[in-house]
Design an enzyme around this catalytic site. Structure first.
Site, PDB file in Angstrom:
ATOM      1  CD  GLU A 114      11.398  52.579  -5.269  1.00 18.97           C
ATOM      2  OE1 GLU A 114      10.125  51.953  -4.513  1.00 18.97           O
ATOM      3  OE2 GLU A 114      11.245  54.303  -5.737  1.00 18.97           O
ATOM      4  CE  LYS A 116       5.089  44.263  -3.601  1.00 19.77           C
ATOM      5  NZ  LYS A 116       4.612  43.890  -2.070  1.00 19.77           N
ATOM      6  CG  ASP A 118       8.349  39.352   1.398  1.00 22.65           C
ATOM      7  OD1 ASP A 118       7.555  40.080   1.779  1.00 22.65           O
ATOM      8  OD2 ASP A 118       8.663  38.414   1.495  1.00 22.65           O
ATOM      9  CE1 TYR A 226       7.880  52.283   0.554  1.00 24.25           C
ATOM     10  CE2 TYR A 226       9.216  50.398   0.575  1.00 24.25           C
ATOM     11  CZ  TYR A 226       8.367  50.754   0.935  1.00 24.25           C
ATOM     12  OH  TYR A 226       7.643  50.379   2.239  1.00 24.25           O
ATOM     13  CE  LYS A 313       3.474  40.605  -4.239  1.00 26.23           C
ATOM     14  NZ  LYS A 313       3.189  39.608  -3.304  1.00 26.23           N
ATOM     15  CB  CYS A 407      10.609   8.554  19.247  1.00 27.73           C
ATOM     16  SG  CYS A 407      11.935   8.991  18.705  1.00 27.73           S
ATOM     17  CB  CYS A 410      14.319   6.056  20.462  1.00 28.54           C
ATOM     18  SG  CYS A 410      12.540   7.510  20.914  1.00 28.54           S
ATOM     19  CB  CYS A 425      11.901  11.659  21.225  1.00 29.55           C
ATOM     20  SG  CYS A 425      12.563  10.712  22.261  1.00 29.55           S
ATOM     21  CB  CYS A 431      16.118   9.134  21.545  1.00 28.16           C
ATOM     22  SG  CYS A 431      15.771   9.615  19.817  1.00 28.16           S
TER      23      CYS A 431
END
Ligand code: IVH
Length: 671
Positions: A114, A116, A118, A226, A313, A407, A410, A425, A431
């Site tokens: 099967e 795997k 995540d 599963y 994996k 920033c 700006c 910022c 800005c």
């Protein structure tokens, strides 16, 4: 309604809803319209509210959530939820196969492979065919009872299909957030100025642990099963277990394969190496299980994991390169993201030059220094990430990274809110990327919908000093636009027309377009519907705001702050004088009569005296309700010319009254 009748109705509705839900989510077949489904569900919920003791734990109404769990109870797993040993190479997998072979004393055996997935492991407990509990894996021996949240996952059966089932069993699998749903959530969070979720797995695990199952219901979690587990189950192999789960109506990923030997397993691994990226869920490998349950027992367990199964994996493709520089990007909301600029390196078929570093904590965690040799990886995600530093190659004279204080766009001093990882910022109105971003936000389809304008035009208008906020758009003159690079007569007219047309856009959309932090489209709609116009909203106090359903403290605070700012008030005044909608338009239906009161009508075909929408309007004017599809609850079908025979047949079968246009007009006395 009498209780007896209610009980029967509840049962009937529940059965139908379970059935349509299964058809829709497992077989992708919609036998009825969404509207009809929602109406049935609504009817069920109303009946259950009237007769609370008739509400069952497996009622389809549980799907919408709403129950709050303050503290999740700890539940011990009857059968421990173990983890799997990992391998990263075919050699290690060959070793595993050797151990299995020896363990079984040269008996023949098969593998079941099967993917795997995540996500987060979950165990679903069924008693007499009904879901009674959903438990997280926890530490493997005990987990959290998250039943209310599990019930909101549409593909998890609240009641198994069929008549034959063991008194008790567990279905185990992986809860995940489909990548699409994850991206959608993050798009929304970005729009609302909220911190982004790191990846689908974290998002799934966080969602499963939310206290409000109503919020979970909106998150579109899904689940692949599963493992079919329990005592004395009438199965001899893992494969039979999987087939049984399918028969019960569970969502089993159709990616599994039975393999006769380890070579077939290798082929399976190769087959899915690339193909797995087309699945809706992230996968990081393959799980290989000995198929026979008798042989599984014979092989047994180590302290942590079964000897009869292993995970292979896939390697995240990785490479090393040099970190040349860290630069900083400022987004629409003012959030600052550090970016690693790398010596170009080829990885998984593309040249990688940059990697996101997320925030200051990430730089500190990796202890990154400019000039370092770093490991870069490209896993399921599109954006590569730095996973570590090769310290043996570090220049001893290198210094720790000093995160910027100001920033980069700006020069304003950055702020970082208590408990937040991201720097912002605060200079929203001065800005450049924030100004341009706020205009981009404003013109999008869900807001002012000025589709004749794009990122490039905004950039040009801003650079020329013509537009510094969204109100400036409405002062633009033909000459202003015509003189922009790339604009001709037609494109100029087009742009101005788009701006002009935005004056008809409904209030809720414009409110969303203003870009008040945490006010996404749905929140804007709620606020609009409640306060009716911008003046009421601007006057609303914090306390009045949190009175509105689904408006929390964070949103309320942000709205109050927005309207306390003189500049924002001025901006709105200018938009108002330009002619934008700052009031909701309530379509009042002028009542002409009540002959259709409490009646549901379906209209179909074409009519001589009315357009499609017109006749629906007339029905409402006489107190009727228009529904889209024929069902037993429909009172009248108004049949026009050329309507489909299937609809007519269905109406006849269900005994729905069928009238033509002439009869309709005489009914409402309009002739
Ligand atoms: S079987 C005793 N099958 O991987 C073995 N696990 O490290 C029980 N997982 O906690 C697990 N896809 O969350 C199995 N097809 C699959 C899986 C799978 C993902 C996860 C599961 C488990 C972890 C094992």
């Amino acid at each position: 309604m009498e209780k007896k009748a209610a009980e029967q109705k509840i049962q009937e509705l529940s059965e139908k809803l379970h059935y349509y839900n299964y058809k829709y989510y497992q077989e992708s077949v919609s036998e009825i319209s969404d509207y009809e489904f929602d109406m049935m569900l609504k009817e069920l919920i109303e009946l259950e509210e009237k007769f609370p003791d008739l509400k069952t734990s497996d009622s389809p109404s549980q799907r919408v959530g709403g129950d709050i769990t303050k503290n999740f109870e700890t539940v011990e797993h009857k059968i421990p939820m173990l983890s799997l040993g990992n391998t990263y190479s075919k050699e290690e997998l060959d070793d595993f196969d050797g151990r299995v072979k020896r363990g079984l004393g040269e008996e023949s055996y098969e593998y079941f492979c099967e993917l795997k997935f995540d996500g987060v492991a979950i165990s679903l407990h069924y008693e007499n065919g009904k879901l009674i509990r959903g438990v997280t894996r926890g530490d493997g021996s005990k987990g959290d009872d998250i039943t209310n949240n599990a019930k909101t996952i549409r593909t998890i059966p609240l009641k198994v299909r069929g008549e034959q089932f063991p008194e008790y069993f567990e279905a185990r699998g992986e809860v995940f957030l489909p990548r699409e749903a994850f991206n959608e959530i993050n798009r929304e969070r970005e729009e609302n100025g909220e911190a982004l979720l790191a990846n689908p797995r974290n998002a799934a695990s966080g969602t499963l642990k939310m206290q409000d199952s109503g919020v979970v219901a909106k998150r579109k979690l899904d689940c692949f099963l599963y493992s079919y587990a329990g005592e004395d189950l009438p199965i001899d192999s893992h494969e039979e277990g999987i087939k049984q789960l399918e028969k019960f109506g569970f969502n089993v990923s159709q990616t599994y394969k039975k393999c006769k030997n380890i070579n077939e397993v290798f082929n399976f691994i190769n087959e899915w190496e690339e193909k797995r990226h087309s699945l809706p869920v992230d996968t990081d490998g393959i799980v290989i299980k000995v198929n026979s349950l008798g042989q599984q027992e014979q092989l047994g367990f180590t302290a942590k994991s079964p000897r009869w199964a292993i995970a292979y994996k896939y390697k995240a493709e990785s490479s090393t390169t040099i970190l040349k520089e860290i630069t900083y990007q400022v987004g629409r909301t003012g959030a600052v993201t550090p970016v690693a600029n790398l010596e170009p390196v080829s990885l998984a078929g593309t040249t990688v030059k940059r990697a996101s570093l997320h925030n200051a904590n990430e730089i500190a965690r990796l202890d990154l220094r400019v000039g370092d040799t770093v490991h870069v990886e490209k896993g399921g995600e599109i954006i590569p990430k730095i996973t570590g530093v090769d310290l043996t190659k570090r220049d001893l004279g290198s210094n720790e990274v000093e995160y910027i204080q100001e920033c980069p766009e700006c020069g304003t001093e950055l702020v970082r809110a208590e408990g937040e990882a991201v720097h912002y910022c605060p200079n929203k109105k001065g800005c450049p990327p924030q100004i341009k971003g706020s205009i981009e936000h404003y013109i999008q389809r869900k807001a002012a919908d000025i589709d004749s304008m794009g990122e490039r035009t905004i950039h040009l208008l801003y650079e020329k000093g013509l537009v510094k906020n969204v109100a400036d758009l409405y002062d633009l003159k033909y000459e202003d636009v015509f003189e922009l690079e790339g604009f001709k007569d037609l494109s100029t007219q087009n742009l101005l027309k788009g701006i002009e047309e935005s004056k008809q856009i409904p209030f809720e959309n414009i409110l969303f377009g203003l870009g008040i932090r945490f006010v996404g489209k749905t929140v804007a709609e709620k606020l609009g519907a409640h306060f009716k116009n911008i003046d009421n909203l601007a006057k609303a106090s914090f306390d009045e705001l949190i009175e509105v359903p689904e408006i929390g403290e964070r949103i309320a605070q942000s709205v109050v702050e927005y309207f306390h700012d003189e500049d924002n008030i001025k901006l709105i005044e200018r938009l108002k004088s330009a002619g934008l909608q700052f009031e909701i338009q309530e379509t009042v239906i002028e009542q002409k009569g009540n002959v259709l009161e409490n009646k549901s009508l379906v209209v179909s075909g074409v009519f001589e005296h009315y357009g499609r929408d017109e006749i629906k309007e007339v029905i409402k004017q006489y107190g009727g309700k228009v529904v889209s599809a024929i069902s037993g609850k429909v009172d009248i079908l108004v049949a026009g010319e050329n309507m489909g025979p299937a609809k007519l047949q269905k109406a006849e079968k269900l005994g729905v009254k069928i009238i033509d246009e002439v009869e309709f007009r005489s009914l409402i006395k309009e002739n």
